[in-house]
Design a protein around this motif. Structure first.
Motif, mmCIF file in Angstrom:
data_model
loop_
_atom_site.group_PDB
_atom_site.id
_atom_site.type_symbol
_atom_site.label_atom_id
_atom_site.label_comp_id
_atom_site.label_asym_id
_atom_site.label_seq_id
_atom_site.Cartn_x
_atom_site.Cartn_y
_atom_site.Cartn_z
ATOM 1 N N UNK A 35 43.394 5.131 30.808
ATOM 2 C CA UNK A 35 43.671 6.523 30.533
ATOM 3 C C UNK A 35 43.659 6.861 29.054
ATOM 4 N N UNK A 36 44.556 6.164 28.459
ATOM 5 C CA UNK A 36 44.534 6.508 27.029
ATOM 6 C C UNK A 36 43.448 6.172 25.962
ATOM 7 N N UNK A 37 42.595 5.164 26.161
ATOM 8 C CA UNK A 37 41.729 4.405 25.600
ATOM 9 C C UNK A 37 40.211 5.011 26.176
ATOM 10 N N UNK A 38 40.067 4.457 27.325
ATOM 11 C CA UNK A 38 38.686 4.558 28.117
ATOM 12 C C UNK A 38 38.251 6.020 28.301
ATOM 13 N N UNK A 39 39.401 6.611 29.138
ATOM 14 C CA UNK A 39 38.919 7.859 29.799
ATOM 15 C C UNK A 39 38.613 8.986 28.588
ATOM 16 N N UNK A 40 39.137 9.127 27.511
ATOM 17 C CA UNK A 40 38.738 10.171 26.510
ATOM 18 C C UNK A 40 37.193 9.918 25.929
ATOM 19 N N UNK A 41 36.868 8.558 26.251
ATOM 20 C CA UNK A 41 35.293 8.506 25.741
ATOM 21 C C UNK A 41 34.491 8.850 26.690
ATOM 22 N N UNK A 42 34.834 8.516 28.163
ATOM 23 C CA UNK A 42 34.234 9.163 29.273
ATOM 24 C C UNK A 42 34.176 10.632 29.263
ATOM 25 N N UNK A 43 35.135 11.184 28.972
ATOM 26 C CA UNK A 43 35.489 12.807 28.947
ATOM 27 C C UNK A 43 34.658 13.485 27.867
ATOM 28 N N UNK A 44 34.172 12.440 26.789
ATOM 29 C CA UNK A 44 33.012 13.015 25.988
ATOM 30 C C UNK A 44 31.746 13.400 26.690
ATOM 31 N N UNK A 45 31.324 12.517 27.536
ATOM 32 C CA UNK A 45 30.047 12.835 28.019
ATOM 33 C C UNK A 45 30.053 13.400 29.355
ATOM 34 N N UNK A 46 31.334 13.103 30.045
ATOM 35 C CA UNK A 46 31.477 13.815 31.358
ATOM 36 C C UNK A 46 32.754 14.382 31.487
ATOM 37 N N UNK A 47 32.906 15.661 31.065
ATOM 38 C CA UNK A 47 34.034 16.470 30.841
ATOM 39 C C UNK A 47 34.830 16.606 32.204
ATOM 40 N N UNK A 48 34.123 16.672 33.236
ATOM 41 C CA UNK A 48 34.741 16.942 34.491
ATOM 42 C C UNK A 48 35.096 15.767 35.165
ATOM 43 N N UNK A 49 35.268 14.610 34.665
ATOM 44 C CA UNK A 49 35.204 13.561 35.479
ATOM 45 C C UNK A 49 36.898 13.212 35.701
ATOM 46 N N UNK A 50 36.822 12.743 36.973
ATOM 47 C CA UNK A 50 38.561 12.711 37.346
ATOM 48 C C UNK A 50 38.775 11.011 37.618
ATOM 49 N N UNK A 51 39.961 10.885 37.349
ATOM 50 C CA UNK A 51 40.441 9.365 37.223
ATOM 51 C C UNK A 51 41.449 9.471 38.444
ATOM 52 N N UNK A 52 41.295 8.542 39.392
ATOM 53 C CA UNK A 52 42.507 8.262 40.803
ATOM 54 C C UNK A 52 43.043 7.098 40.380
ATOM 55 N N UNK A 53 44.311 6.914 39.959
ATOM 56 C CA UNK A 53 45.324 5.757 40.107
ATOM 57 C C UNK A 53 45.919 5.553 41.495
ATOM 58 N N UNK A 54 45.658 4.436 42.202
ATOM 59 C CA UNK A 54 46.059 4.672 43.539
ATOM 60 C C UNK A 54 46.902 3.128 43.752
ATOM 61 N N UNK A 55 48.093 3.042 44.464
ATOM 62 C CA UNK A 55 48.638 1.771 44.579
ATOM 63 C C UNK A 55 50.067 2.063 44.811
#
Length: 388
Positions: free
Chosen positions: A230-250
């Motif tokens: 969430x802190x390192x990889x997600x921001x890089x994804x959001x630069x190209x896919x702003x509406x991407x959602x991340x689900x953390x399940x467990x």
């Protein structure tokens, strides 16, 4: 065959209270050949023995455990094996000894139950899941404080494992762990990897693309993994896919994991079925930086037909698969997630799934090891050695 199966916790797949050490014997018991008559010896905990496990077993014995306070004192505050000291009661020792004498072989499952190896007689198979000495070494390597205490615990784990009965056949999950463990103990150890069940993944629904992470969210390496995600990889994804959602399940998310929740990050605690999470996602992501054994979530995601992006650590010992992409650094990892999120769809079952490792296969391999233990014991008696 009459088998005494000793487990460190009640075999179950409870989404909140279960773990790898309870899930494996649950699946093994359900899939053992029908001609193996099982007596289960396990330890009381927050989960009752499931009806299907009681039905599969001829007899079930549930041992009481020590109060947490006494167990903590005996284990020096957890330094020398809190779980072991919770279970190591006089009743557990005497019951295991009596039952093993009436059975053809004993299988002990889980590091916190290995102490009973010194009480049972006859052919013996030990499954540690992840060798405690190897896991302790991993935790020592990432310890930020109390390093001498972690190092001492690692020493105690190795010493304890070296004292395991020589007649015992040693099993673990990961092949690399089996090699390392065998070298540490100077005796053979075998890997029996976990299984997974095939499921058909539905087509992705309309809406925001979803990347999911599945794992125990109170386990240190997983807590670190979702922090990196969430802190390192997600921001890089959001630069190209702003509406991407991340689900953390467990199960049982740690406070630091819950704090990651936000408009584009969902934290799902104790989900009833991880398959539902996989079925509603476009890609599963595992940016692990440390860990031991084989990550079962990767295997389950692939069996569900879901693309997976994983670091080399998370993909350790996974066979090559057209849906598995291994990426070593955050930028490459993010780029592969973007590719999966922008080419949404689902994988149709094909030839690559023919080699899916099922729990029935796993259970048969356990049965084979038990058979070898019995044969070895019989050969020892024929050659003049006394039975253990």
């Amino acid at each position: 065959m009459k088998l005494l199966y000793i487990t460190e916790s009640v075999p179950n797949r409870d989404p909140m209270l279960g773990d790898g050490s309870s899930m494996i014997p649950f699946e093994v018991l359900r899939n053992l050949p029908a001609d193996i008559a099982v007596t289960l010896l396990t330890f009381a905990g927050p989960v009752d023995v499931p009806a299907e496990i009681r039905t599969r077993c001829n007899t079930v014995h549930v041992m009481p455990t020590r109060r947490r306070g006494w167990a903590a004192i005996l284990s020096l505050g957890g330094l020398t094996g809190f779980g072991k000291h919770q279970r190591s009661t006089a009743k557990a020792h005497t019951t295991a000894a009596k039952l093993s004498a009436a059975h053809e072989a004993t299988l002990i499952h889980g590091p916190h139950a290995l102490f009973l190896a010194h009480s049972v007689t006859g052919p013996l198979v030990l499954q540690t899941v992840d060798p405690w000495s190897i896991r302790a070494a991993m935790e020592t390597s990432v310890a930020h404080a109390l390093w001498p205490a972690y190092r001492f615990r690692e020493f105690l784990a190795v010493r304890s494992e070296r004292r395991l009965p020589p007649r015992a056949r040693l099993l673990t999950v990961g092949a690399q762990d089996a090699v390392s463990w065998s070298e540490h103990l100077a005796r053979p150890a075998r890997s029996i990897p976990n299984g997974a069940e095939r499921s058909t993944r539905r087509a992705s629904t309309a809406g925001s693309p979803v990347a999911c992470f599945v794992g125990s969210l109170n386990y240190g390496p997983n807590v670190d993994s979702v922090g990196v995600l969430i802190n390192k990889i997600a921001p890089l994804v959001w630069q190209q896919v702003p509406d991407a959602r991340f689900v953390l399940a467990g199960r049982r998310p740690a406070p630091s994991v819950r704090a990651l929740a936000g408009p584009r990050v969902d934290v799902l605690a104790n989900v009833p079925s991880v398959l539902e999470v996989f079925h509603s996602a476009d890609v599963a992501v595992f940016p692990d930086e440390h860990g031991v054994g084989i990550r079962n979530s990767v295997r389950e995601a692939l069996a569900a037909g879901l693309p997976v992006v994983a670091t080399p650590v998370a993909a350790r010992e996974q066979a090559a698969h057209p849906l598995l992409t291994v990426a070593p650094d955050p930028q490459e990892f993010a780029d592969h997630i973007v590719r999966r999120l922008t080419t949404r769809g689902w994988h149709r079952p094909g030839a690559d799934e023919a080699s899916l490792r099922t729990w029935r296969t796993v259970a048969q391999e356990y049965a084979d090891e038990i058979g070898k233990a019995i044969k070895s014991d019989s050969a020892g008696i024929l050659h003049g050695r006394s039975p253990a």
